[in-house]
Design an enzyme around this catalytic site. Structure first.
Site, PDB file in Angstrom:
ATOM      1  N   GLY A 137      -6.471 -10.663   4.461  1.00  0.00           N
ATOM      2  CA  GLY A 137      -5.020 -10.790   4.269  1.00  0.00           C
ATOM      3  C   GLY A 137      -4.243 -10.531   5.546  1.00  0.00           C
ATOM      4  CG  HIS A 159      15.452   1.994  -2.215  1.00  0.00           C
ATOM      5  ND1 HIS A 159      14.886   3.111  -1.641  1.00  0.00           N
ATOM      6  CD2 HIS A 159      14.419   1.281  -2.745  1.00  0.00           C
ATOM      7  CE1 HIS A 159      13.587   3.090  -1.830  1.00  0.00           C
ATOM      8  NE2 HIS A 159      13.270   1.991  -2.497  1.00  0.00           N
ATOM      9  CD  GLU A 177       5.500  -1.587   7.855  1.00  0.00           C
ATOM     10  OE1 GLU A 177       4.892  -2.642   8.086  1.00  0.00           O
ATOM     11  OE2 GLU A 177       5.713  -1.147   6.726  1.00  0.00           O
ATOM     12  CB  CYS A 225      -0.946  -0.002   1.188  1.00  0.00           C
ATOM     13  SG  CYS A 225      -0.121  -0.317   2.739  1.00  0.00           S
ATOM     14  CB  ALA A 234      -7.376  -8.494   7.517  1.00  0.00           C
TER      15      ALA A 234
END
Lengths: 288, 425
Positions: B195, B102, B117, B51, B198
């Site tokens: 997924g 990167h 995260e 996302c 979720a």
């Protein structure tokens, strides 16, 4: 203690103003020291405020609520301040001061223009006067708090709708809690005001047999009735309407509160009937 | 050897752009790999599409085979049917060690919207796994991605980056959800999609006290599995509208390529529920909820990934020190990986040189042993060992020089010189 008896209104007005100024600095630079300073200035002002009210009460040999409209307004400010300090101690992160301190300052600033002479009927109807003043004080402070809560709701709602991150200096309760608090404040305050109106009418009735009768047809009674009707309309709408949104409730509360404040101001400035004591010289009503 | 990445992420492009470039599910990704193989047959590829980012990693044995920035932009343009001009500015490119750094930053989540995260690690693993299954990757990208996962592990162990609020769900609920609702234990949460996102959201919401959980997914089987894990109820896709009406909090995490919750749908729902507060968290890219749903009434609060940007930036500023520590590790790992890559490039020449010299020494030893047939086993062994040491000592200076040269890049000049000097063609 002797020193505290010399406290003037200006002392705690300054303390509260400094507390608000320091609270505002949080928007520029957030620090624990500034938050602590706000609390300390607020607390210092509160101690001075309490002392001032006690001194006035001793001078007139009356409870502060009954001394005069001036004292009655300062008691309202004192109650708001007590609540502010309590909330800040309970939740130091909450930005309640930004909303509460201006209201306290407004009440303290307006108080010198209100009548300082004791209400004539008080001596004859002390118990009823106490009821009347207490119900009105609680009713009006409750509605003023509802105004603060509604303003907080609108600020929070606006931020959430605009998807903006919370400013650390503007941490507020959730919409759910603000909405619930607002509802309860109105639901409790309006019956208080109603009891204030009833006790007032009863006192007018009792005054007819006394040496200082009060006329029912007067500006003070009329404005009080009008203010009460507006609040009752808000109360009725909140109970009767199905699923009102928190925002609409907040907007209507703000409007009703502003109307109430305006009415109180008009009453204080324009009323010449002396029901709530003689107007202060220099004001429009005071010339009469 | 060449390594490159073209990418756009939450820092370089809005969600509106990213969702157009995203590869929302495996089926779309497989088609993308087919197209890439067809266009650039001599390249290895791995696509990371989440996302917050769309990144295409490519590697080639021969730098001459590397696709140009324009060619890669053309691929995205044609695959997603987007005008090429709109892509050229938004796509950034890194080559060589910058590309490696990167990926290490992405895997360590210091490039993530929510610092620290953990979901990105699984997303990278999944991306690499799919590339492997479809034969889109190769030895270089395999080495790169495996090392990236190891670096991520090292950063998480050696820094405090993964402590605190480290999921998108936690930031969203903390920043907006808790400003709407006072508590969550009396709220109904609907999760649309089943997924990993979720799962992560439900873990956080359950910690916040949520009891009533509905999971609605196109695959009822997957919905049941997720619902079971969190003691919720699985709902068939046909019941989505009923679920929407029952929910106080809606979390959308599907891999759909168009909105699954439309304005018309929500209008119907709001007629039933009235304007009570509704917190919608759209974590999909492409988005799962039509943006206009947020304007339906005063009670609807709709947020997508990009709306969390300011909060994440604030958190990032608070944790500069951890980021700096992570960067030191990443820098060290990047140079180590690049040395390995460069060193690997010298491998064939070193092997050939050693084989050549070993062959010469073996032949010379055979001649010597034929001339001296009376030598005992012990003497023969001692001579062989001496010869082996001589070869090694002679080879050591050129190989050491080659290794030193390979620290800063592939030593093409020196490889050529060795080939010519020792006639290794």
């Amino acid at each position: 203690m002797l020193e505290l008896s010399k406290v003037s209104l200006f002392c705690f007005l300054c303390s509260y103003a400094v507390a608000l100024a320091v609270e505002m600095t949080q928007f520029m630079h957030r620090s624990f020291a500034a938050r602590l300073a706000t609390m300390l200035f607020g607390l210092a002002g509160f101690v001075a405020h309490t002392s001032y009210l006690l001194t006035r009460s001793q001078q007139h040999d009356l409870p502060p609520l009954l001394s005069s409209t001036h004292d009655w307004m300062l008691v309202s400010a004192w109650l708001t301040m007590a609540l502010y300090l309590g909330i800040q101690l309970w939740n130091p992160r909450l930005s309640f001061g930004i909303f509460a301190l201006p209201l306290v300052l407004l009440l303290v600033c307006v108080a010198p223009f209100a009548s300082r002479t004791p209400i004539p009927q008080v001596q004859h109807m002390r118990v009823w006067s106490m009821f009347h003043a207490t119900f009105w004080a609680l009713g009006i402070v409750g509605v003023l708090l509802a105004l603060l809560v509604s303003l907080m709701y609108l600020v929070q709602h606006q931020r959430l709708k605009q998807k903006k991150a919370e400013l650390p200096a503007l941490h507020l309760f959730s919409l759910e809690r603000l909405s619930r608090t607002n509802w309860w404040l109105i639901i409790i305050s309006v019956p208080m005001q109603t009891l204030g109106v009833i006790s007032g009418l009863w006192m007018i009735y009792l005054s007819k047999t006394g040496s200082d009768p009060v006329d029912l047809i007067s500006l003070t009674v009329g404005l009080n009735a009008l203010m009460w009707i507006v609040m009752v309309m808000l109360f009725g709408w909140m109970l009767a309407s199905r699923r009102p949104t928190g925002r609409v409730v907040a907007i209507r509360t703000v409007l009703a509160c502003l109307f109430m404040m305006l009415t109180l101001l008009v009453m204080m400035v324009g009323s010449t009937d002396g029901i709530h004591g003689k107007p202060e010289p220099g004001l429009a009503g005071g010339q009469a | 050897m060449n390594l490159q990445v073209v990418y756009c992420n939450h820092l370089t492009a809005d969600l509106e752009v990213r969702e157009k470039l995203a590869f929302p599910n495996e089926e779309v990704l497989e088609r993308a790999y087919q197209s890439l193989r067809h266009r650039f047959p001599r390249s290895e590829h791995v696509v990371v599409s989440t996302c917050n980012r769309v990144e295409l990693y490519s590697a080639q044995e021969d730098p001459a085979d590397a696709p140009t920035h324009l060619q890669l932009a053309e691929f995205f343009s044609e695959f997603h049917h987007i005008p090429l001009e709109s892509l050229l500015d938004g796509f950034l490119e890194y080559q060589g060690s910058d590309a490696v750094r990167h990926l290490f930053e992405v895997a360590s989540s210091i490039d993530s919207m929510v610092l620290g995260e953990s979901q990105i690690v699984n997303q990278i693993k999944a991306a690499y796994e799919l590339a492997r299954q479809t034969d889109a990757n190769g030895p270089l990208t395999s080495a790169l991605f495996q090392r990236a996962l190891a670096v991520s592990g090292r950063v998480r162990t050696e820094t405090r980056l993964a402590e605190g609020k480290v999921s998108i769900a936690s930031v969203a609920v903390g920043e907006f959800g808790k400003s709407i609702f006072d508590r969550f234990d009396d709220k109904t949460v609907l999760v649309v999609g089943a997924g990993e996102m979720a799962t992560e959201t439900l873990v956080y919401l359950q910690d916040e006290g949520v009891h009533e959980i509905l999971v609605c997914n196109r695959s009822l089987e997957r919905a049941k599995r997720l619902a079971e894990e969190f003691s919720g109820q699985a709902k068939a896709w046909d019941y989505l509208q009923h679920c929407l009406a029952a929910a106080d909090v809606i979390v959308c995490t599907t891999g759909a390529d168009r909105p699954v919750i439309t304005r018309a749908m929500m209008q119907q729902v709001r007629k039933q529920t009235g304007p009570r507060p509704l917190f919608i968290l759209d974590l999909g890219a492409p988005r799962d909820v039509e943006a206009s749903v947020g304007n339906l009434d005063d009670g609807v609060f709709l947020y997508d990934i990009d709306d969390l940007d300011a909060t994440c930036e604030r958190n990032r500023k608070k944790r500069v020190q951890e980021v700096q520590q992570a960067r030191v590790i990443i820098e060290e790992e990047t140079s180590r990986f690049m040395q390995d890559v460069y060193h690997k490039a010298t491998g064939p020449i070193v092997k050939r040189l050693r084989e050549n010299w070993d062959e010469i020494s073996r032949l010379e030893l055979e001649i010597l042993f034929r001339k001296l047939p009376d030598l005992g086993e012990r003497e023969r062994l001692a001579i062989e060992k001496s010869m082996y040491r001589i070869v090694n000592k002679l080879l050591h200076p050129p190989l050491e020089t080659l290794r030193e040269e390979a620290r800063t890049g592939t030593p093409h000049g020196m490889i050529d010189a060795i080939k010519r000097l020792f006639r290794l063609e």
